[in-house]
Design a protein around this motif. Structure first.
Motif, mmCIF file in Angstrom:
data_model
loop_
_atom_site.group_PDB
_atom_site.id
_atom_site.type_symbol
_atom_site.label_atom_id
_atom_site.label_comp_id
_atom_site.label_asym_id
_atom_site.label_seq_id
_atom_site.Cartn_x
_atom_site.Cartn_y
_atom_site.Cartn_z
ATOM 1 N N GLU A 250 8.250 -17.580 8.245
ATOM 2 C CA GLU A 250 7.041 -17.194 7.403
ATOM 3 C C GLU A 250 7.462 -15.719 6.586
ATOM 4 O O GLU A 250 7.114 -15.831 5.562
ATOM 5 C CB GLU A 250 5.755 -16.832 8.252
ATOM 6 C CG GLU A 250 5.165 -18.018 8.585
ATOM 7 C CD GLU A 250 4.699 -19.226 7.634
ATOM 8 O OE1 GLU A 250 4.095 -18.494 6.568
ATOM 9 O OE2 GLU A 250 5.097 -20.420 7.440
ATOM 10 N N SER A 254 7.790 -15.074 2.490
ATOM 11 C CA SER A 254 6.508 -14.555 1.972
ATOM 12 C C SER A 254 7.169 -12.700 1.532
ATOM 13 O O SER A 254 6.373 -12.394 0.620
ATOM 14 C CB SER A 254 5.357 -14.355 2.841
ATOM 15 O OG SER A 254 5.014 -15.987 3.054
ATOM 16 N N ARG A 368 0.319 -10.768 3.089
ATOM 17 C CA ARG A 368 0.588 -12.257 2.786
ATOM 18 C C ARG A 368 0.584 -13.022 4.006
ATOM 19 O O ARG A 368 0.461 -14.304 3.692
ATOM 20 C CB ARG A 368 1.832 -12.197 1.595
ATOM 21 C CG ARG A 368 1.816 -11.402 0.472
ATOM 22 C CD ARG A 368 3.240 -11.415 -0.004
ATOM 23 N NE ARG A 368 3.400 -10.521 -1.315
ATOM 24 C CZ ARG A 368 4.481 -10.282 -2.017
ATOM 25 N NH1 ARG A 368 5.423 -10.885 -1.577
ATOM 26 N NH2 ARG A 368 4.246 -9.550 -3.053
ATOM 27 N N LEU A 369 0.574 -12.387 5.114
ATOM 28 C CA LEU A 369 0.866 -13.305 6.214
ATOM 29 C C LEU A 369 -0.288 -13.338 6.888
ATOM 30 O O LEU A 369 -1.182 -12.610 6.903
ATOM 31 C CB LEU A 369 2.033 -12.533 7.173
ATOM 32 C CG LEU A 369 3.349 -12.410 6.747
ATOM 33 C CD1 LEU A 369 4.164 -11.479 7.681
ATOM 34 C CD2 LEU A 369 4.112 -13.642 6.410
ATOM 35 N N ASP A 370 -0.470 -14.386 7.821
ATOM 36 C CA ASP A 370 -1.463 -14.565 8.837
ATOM 37 C C ASP A 370 -1.004 -13.880 9.870
ATOM 38 O O ASP A 370 -0.762 -14.509 10.985
ATOM 39 C CB ASP A 370 -1.783 -16.067 8.927
ATOM 40 C CG ASP A 370 -3.099 -16.412 10.116
ATOM 41 O OD1 ASP A 370 -3.661 -15.297 10.445
ATOM 42 O OD2 ASP A 370 -3.033 -17.379 10.589
ATOM 43 N N GLU A 372 -2.467 -11.973 12.428
ATOM 44 C CA GLU A 372 -3.188 -12.419 13.806
ATOM 45 C C GLU A 372 -3.151 -13.855 14.318
ATOM 46 O O GLU A 372 -2.617 -14.071 15.552
ATOM 47 C CB GLU A 372 -4.773 -11.976 13.793
ATOM 48 C CG GLU A 372 -5.389 -12.178 14.852
ATOM 49 C CD GLU A 372 -4.827 -11.115 15.885
ATOM 50 O OE1 GLU A 372 -4.876 -11.263 17.045
ATOM 51 O OE2 GLU A 372 -4.346 -10.091 15.533
ATOM 52 N N GLY A 373 -3.063 -14.702 13.592
ATOM 53 C CA GLY A 373 -2.593 -16.048 13.846
ATOM 54 C C GLY A 373 -1.168 -16.543 14.239
ATOM 55 O O GLY A 373 -1.042 -16.891 15.481
ATOM 56 N N LEU A 374 -0.424 -15.458 13.674
ATOM 57 C CA LEU A 374 1.122 -15.856 14.085
ATOM 58 C C LEU A 374 1.128 -15.060 15.621
ATOM 59 O O LEU A 374 2.059 -15.725 16.320
ATOM 60 C CB LEU A 374 2.002 -15.036 13.046
ATOM 61 C CG LEU A 374 2.138 -15.646 11.724
ATOM 62 C CD1 LEU A 374 2.850 -14.899 10.559
ATOM 63 C CD2 LEU A 374 3.223 -17.074 11.942
#
Length: 405
Positions: A250, A254, A368-370, A372-374
């Motif tokens: 990711e 990004s 641009r990144l998720d 917390e999800g990652l």
């Protein structure tokens, strides 16, 4: 000679006052971990000395295992005898004879902690010295720097005779200063950082980021083997494998190339901090050396540290590479570290990383990144295993499998 016991003498622990007992208890625990495969051993940590009753255990292996354990000043294989002076004299002569070759000198060094015993230290030195001179032909006395120094300790529980004094690792018992998470790569610097932190009494848990298929199983095993080297200083170390493939993919998609390394290190720092919180650690430890690579400039450290308020310990920050290599060779991690199995930082390293990353720009790109999800998915995939000194590859794999159940 088949020795009865090993006597361990404490180093800095002698200065710990009211806290001394807790330090000694931690050292006893670490010694037990290091000798976990010797069921016959009996270990007792007294206020002044630790005694390991061998009960037939191989003294040479036991002595080797004790050498790297922090908190030990020195130690000796000893013969423990009852208060029978005739038996003490015979044993003293036998121990000197075992070490004597032509031209060697000796002395007797007596320490009497039991002051109720009828003979004082000078009396015993003279008595045993005369017995050695009588039965060991050609030997002479040398008080200042003898070839053979026969140490005699008179304690309430008996006489303890030793002719070898082996230097220990010094420092403080691992675990007596709390726990920290060591960011362990496959390189030279991070195992050295772990070693230096452990020497000051910090228990380390090794956090390793693994990105299959970009990094190989052999790279992961290399990190475990480095952890096994660190386990020699305490008996066992927890190894925490973090799945990092999704995060790196990711980031690669990004984030601008110049900021790839900065954002990658920030994600590693966040995850390590989350692991620290869950496992009740107090600090993060890494092998950053100022100016060595692009992610280890002052500007980069500020940008990476921006994601945590947890103390970050950098034991090698002011060392040059040769100084770090010298310690790596001393602790036997260097040859492992230079094996050509690359870690995830190396695989995804950009050709021209920013050496002065801007914190605000870093935050903007990272949005641009998720994030917390990652992090959550990586935390769900942790593999935790205990790596013990002397473990084989098969035993390491069994330990990791059992922790997954």
């Amino acid at each position: 000679m088949q020795y009865d016991e090993v006597m361990v003498r404490y180093g800095e622990l002698s200065t710990k006052g009211k806290n001394k007992k807790s330090f000694i208890n931690k050292l006893v625990q670490n010694v037990k971990f290091a000798l976990h495969d010797f069921d016959e051993l009996k270990i007792h940590g007294g206020r002044d000395r630790m005694h390991l009753t061998l009960n037939g255990a191989d003294s040479e292996v036991v002595l080797e295992r004790l050498k790297p354990i922090f908190g030990i000043q020195n130690f000796s294989p000893v013969m423990r005898l009852e208060r029978d002076m005739e038996q003490v004299k015979k044993t003293a002569v036998a121990m000197v004879q075992e070490l004597y070759t032509e031209g060697k000198t000796f002395k007797i060094s007596t320490r009497r902690s039991d002051h109720e015993f009828e003979l004082d230290t000078n009396d015993i030195n003279q008595l045993l010295g005369a017995e050695v001179l009588k039965h060991v032909e050609g030997i002479t006395v040398q008080v200042k720097k003898p070839d053979i120094d026969l140490r005699v300790e008179i304690r309430k529980e008996g006489f303890f005779l030793s002719s070898q004094t082996i230097l220990g690792a010094g420092g403080l018992p691992v675990g007596s200063s709390g726990k920290g998470m060591l960011m362990l790569s496959g390189g030279i610097d991070s195992p050295v950082a772990g070693y230096l932190t452990m020497k000051r009494g910090v228990e380390v848990e090794a956090v390793h980021f693994h990105s299959p298929p970009y990094t190989s199983p052999r790279a992961l095993q290399k990190a475990k083997d480095l952890t096994s080297k660190l386990a020699a200083f305490v008996g066992s170390v927890q190894f925490i494998e973090v799945p990092f493939t999704e995060i790196q993919e990711e980031i690669k998609k990004s984030i601008p190339e110049g900021y790839l390394m900065t954002v990658t290190r920030r994600m590693m720092m966040r995850i390590t901090d989350r692991i620290r919180e869950e496992r009740r650690g107090l600090a993060i430890i890494n092998g950053e050396s100022l100016g060595q690579v692009a992610s280890q400039t002052m500007h980069s450290m500020i940008a990476i540290n921006d994601v945590t308020t947890t103390p970050v310990i950098r034991p090698v920050v002011s060392m040059d590479k040769n100084e770090i290599i010298e310690i790596a060779q001393k602790i036997d991690t260097f040859e492992l570290s230079i094996q050509p199995f690359e870690d995830c930082c190396t695989i995804f390293a950009p050709p021209a990383p920013k050496t002065k990353p801007d914190v605000e720009k870093t935050r903007k790109y990272e949005a641009r990144l998720d994030v917390e999800g990652l992090i959550q998915r990586a935390m769900e995939g942790l593999v935790i295993s205990k790596i013990k000194v002397g473990d084989t590859l098969e035993e390491q794999q069994k330990e990791a499998f059992s922790d997954l159940l």
